[in-house]
Design a protein around this motif. Structure first.
Motif, PDB file in Angstrom:
ATOM      1  N   SER A  59       0.852  -1.189   0.000  1.00 37.54           N
ATOM      2  CA  SER A  59       0.000   0.000   0.000  1.00 37.54           C
ATOM      3  C   SER A  59       0.883   1.233   0.000  1.00 37.54           C
ATOM      4  O   SER A  59       1.849   1.319   0.757  1.00 37.54           O
ATOM      5  N   ILE A 101       0.432   5.295   0.538  1.00 30.61           N
ATOM      6  CA  ILE A 101      -0.486   6.318   1.019  1.00 30.61           C
ATOM      7  C   ILE A 101       0.155   7.674   0.777  1.00 30.61           C
ATOM      8  O   ILE A 101       1.300   7.908   1.195  1.00 30.61           O
ATOM      9  N   SER A 124      -0.038  11.775   1.358  1.00 30.19           N
ATOM     10  CA  SER A 124      -0.628  12.866   2.127  1.00 30.19           C
ATOM     11  C   SER A 124      -0.334  14.187   1.428  1.00 30.19           C
ATOM     12  O   SER A 124       0.830  14.533   1.207  1.00 30.19           O
ATOM     13  N   ARG A 170      -3.612  15.525  -5.211  1.00 30.78           N
ATOM     14  CA  ARG A 170      -4.116  14.226  -4.729  1.00 30.78           C
ATOM     15  C   ARG A 170      -4.676  13.409  -5.888  1.00 30.78           C
ATOM     16  O   ARG A 170      -4.469  12.198  -5.965  1.00 30.78           O
ATOM     17  N   LEU A 196      -3.385   9.591  -7.258  1.00 33.28           N
ATOM     18  CA  LEU A 196      -4.108   8.360  -7.591  1.00 33.28           C
ATOM     19  C   LEU A 196      -3.674   7.852  -8.965  1.00 33.28           C
ATOM     20  O   LEU A 196      -3.481   6.658  -9.172  1.00 33.28           O
ATOM     21  N   ASP A 216      -2.475   4.042  -3.457  1.00 31.16           N
ATOM     22  CA  ASP A 216      -3.662   3.255  -3.091  1.00 31.16           C
ATOM     23  C   ASP A 216      -4.621   4.107  -2.281  1.00 31.16           C
ATOM     24  O   ASP A 216      -5.838   3.897  -2.326  1.00 31.16           O
ATOM     25  N   PHE A 217      -4.087   5.041  -1.527  1.00 38.02           N
ATOM     26  CA  PHE A 217      -4.915   5.950  -0.723  1.00 38.02           C
ATOM     27  C   PHE A 217      -4.327   7.347  -0.795  1.00 38.02           C
ATOM     28  O   PHE A 217      -3.096   7.500  -0.783  1.00 38.02           O
ATOM     29  N   VAL A 273      -4.743  11.246   1.116  1.00 40.59           N
ATOM     30  CA  VAL A 273      -5.298  11.865   2.312  1.00 40.59           C
ATOM     31  C   VAL A 273      -5.075  13.370   2.236  1.00 40.59           C
ATOM     32  O   VAL A 273      -3.986  13.822   1.875  1.00 40.59           O
ATOM     33  N   GLU A 323      -8.400  15.172   7.228  1.00 43.30           N
ATOM     34  CA  GLU A 323      -8.499  13.796   7.725  1.00 43.30           C
ATOM     35  C   GLU A 323      -7.259  13.462   8.541  1.00 43.30           C
ATOM     36  O   GLU A 323      -6.228  14.113   8.391  1.00 43.30           O
ATOM     37  N   LEU A 341      -5.614   6.575   9.397  1.00 43.57           N
ATOM     38  CA  LEU A 341      -5.643   5.738   8.189  1.00 43.57           C
ATOM     39  C   LEU A 341      -4.497   4.725   8.212  1.00 43.57           C
ATOM     40  O   LEU A 341      -4.697   3.531   7.944  1.00 43.57           O
ATOM     41  N   LEU A 393      -4.850   0.588   8.373  1.00 43.87           N
ATOM     42  CA  LEU A 393      -4.371  -0.269   7.279  1.00 43.87           C
ATOM     43  C   LEU A 393      -3.305  -1.260   7.727  1.00 43.87           C
ATOM     44  O   LEU A 393      -2.899  -2.141   6.969  1.00 43.87           O
TER      45      LEU A 393
END
Ligand SMILES: [Zn+2]
Ligand SMILES: [Zn+2]
Length: 345
Positions: free
Chosen positions: A193, A195, A197, A204, A208, A213-214, A216, A221, A226, A230
């Motif tokens: 994964s 992530i 930020s 952002r 993607l 995968d994520f 933030v 948030e 998170l 995970l």
């Protein structure tokens, strides 16, 4: 030729200057694309001064075609497409001899000690040629793709220092061009994964597209929540700081699981200090390390990743600038409205 001359903080003027002359052992390159680095922004603002001369031509991410070849130079010909590796290691100092040529004690660099890429032509000095700093670019790779080779090579160095491995959970702090390169490289390295930020919306979205995968928005948030959710409450294996904000160092270290690694990839403003909880390091046995520049091997690996189509250079660059727009190109990187701005000629 036209060149952007750096006179000091916030003073960059486009001027007509003499085209560089080369000697028998040098090469003249007609620049086709040069890119603005976060370091150029810091130089422009007076936040980075090491190795920076005034007046001089800055810019260290550049590619072009060979315009002139000195009579004693072998292996290069007029018209060939080339990339320029900016950092020239001495090859003899303690660091060079111990596998750390990127932090060579006597290093010089194009865009610093030698005039750089925000101009129509650049002289490749003999020391650079002798060290193999001029690299041929495959025909199918565009100049706008190839100009990313240098910063991507720095990121490869960072991934190695961070020791990203298959199955890792990797957090990247900052979704600028460098952050998005780290996202892509971590996925190639087999991270389970990734992530990202990043507070700016369009970055952002690009995160993607880069394969995160994520994503933030840390303003809205909790990144920590998170990461913990995970990882069964353990924390991340690796955190890479792709933004030089001293106040984020401790919270970034706090995202790690025991034994994890925080890599301080981005540079900080000279003199900045940051507070860190030493018990985080002590009890959690985490490693905090840094990354500076690139090795020549990183450059070659980086170019091969771009040439093989594994790196999406589109999402990390903003094209359409000319040499006349240099000031705007720097400001657009600074305020985050663009990605890495590329000046084409
Ligand atoms: Zn750079
Ligand atoms: Zn050295």
């Amino acid at each position: 030729m036209k060149a952007a001359i750096f006179y000091g903080p916030h003073e960059l003027k486009l001027e007509e200057v003499k085209r560089p002359e080369i000697d028998k052992q040098e090469i003249l390159v007609k620049i086709k694309a040069s890119a603005v680095c976060g370091t150029d922004v810091r130089i422009f603002e007076g936040k980075k001064t090491k190795g920076v001369r005034t007046p001089s031509i800055i810019g260290h991410e550049l590619v072009g075609t060979i315009a002139e070849v000195g009579a004693e130079v072998q292996g290069f010909f007029v018209g060939e497409r080339v990339g320029v590796m900016p950092v020239i290691p001495c090859g003899k100092c303690y660091y060079c001899l111990n596998g750390r040529e990127n932090v060579c004690a006597n290093r010089t660099a194009i865009g610093y000690e030698y005039d750089g890429g925000f101009a129509e032509y650049v002289r490749i000095p003999r020391t650079a040629l002798a060290s193999g700093n001029l690299v041929k670019i495959p025909d199918h790779v565009s100049f706008e793709q190839a100009v990313v080779t240098e910063p991507l090579a720095c990121c490869l160095n960072g991934q190695r220092k961070a020791n990203v491995k298959m199955g890792d959970v990797v957090v990247v702090i900052g979704g600028g061009p460098i952050g998005l390169m780290h996202v892509q490289l971590a996925k190639i390295a087999g991270a389970r994964s990734v992530i990202l930020s990043e507070p700016i919306d369009h970055r952002r979205e690009k995160g993607l597209m880069a394969g995160a995968d994520f994503v933030v928005n840390p303003v809205e948030e909790s990144l920590e929540d998170l990461v913990l959710s995970l990882t069964d409450g353990l924390g991340a294996d690796i955190v890479i700081m792709a933004i030089g904000v001293p106040g984020l160092v401790n919270s970034s270290a706090n995202l790690l699981k025991k034994g994890g690694t925080l890599n301080l990839f981005a540079g900080f403003t000279k003199g900045d200090m940051s507070e860190i909880d030493p018990n985080l390091i002590h009890y959690n046995e985490i490693t905090i390390n840094g990354t500076s520049a690139l090795t020549r091997a990183d450059y070659h690996k980086s170019l091969s990743l771009i040439a093989s189509g594994q790196i999406n250079t589109e999402i990390i660059t903003t094209k359409g600038y000319g040499l006349d727009d240099i000031q705007q190109a720097i400001l657009d990187v600074k305020n985050g409205s663009s990605m890495k701005t590329v000046i084409s000629q």
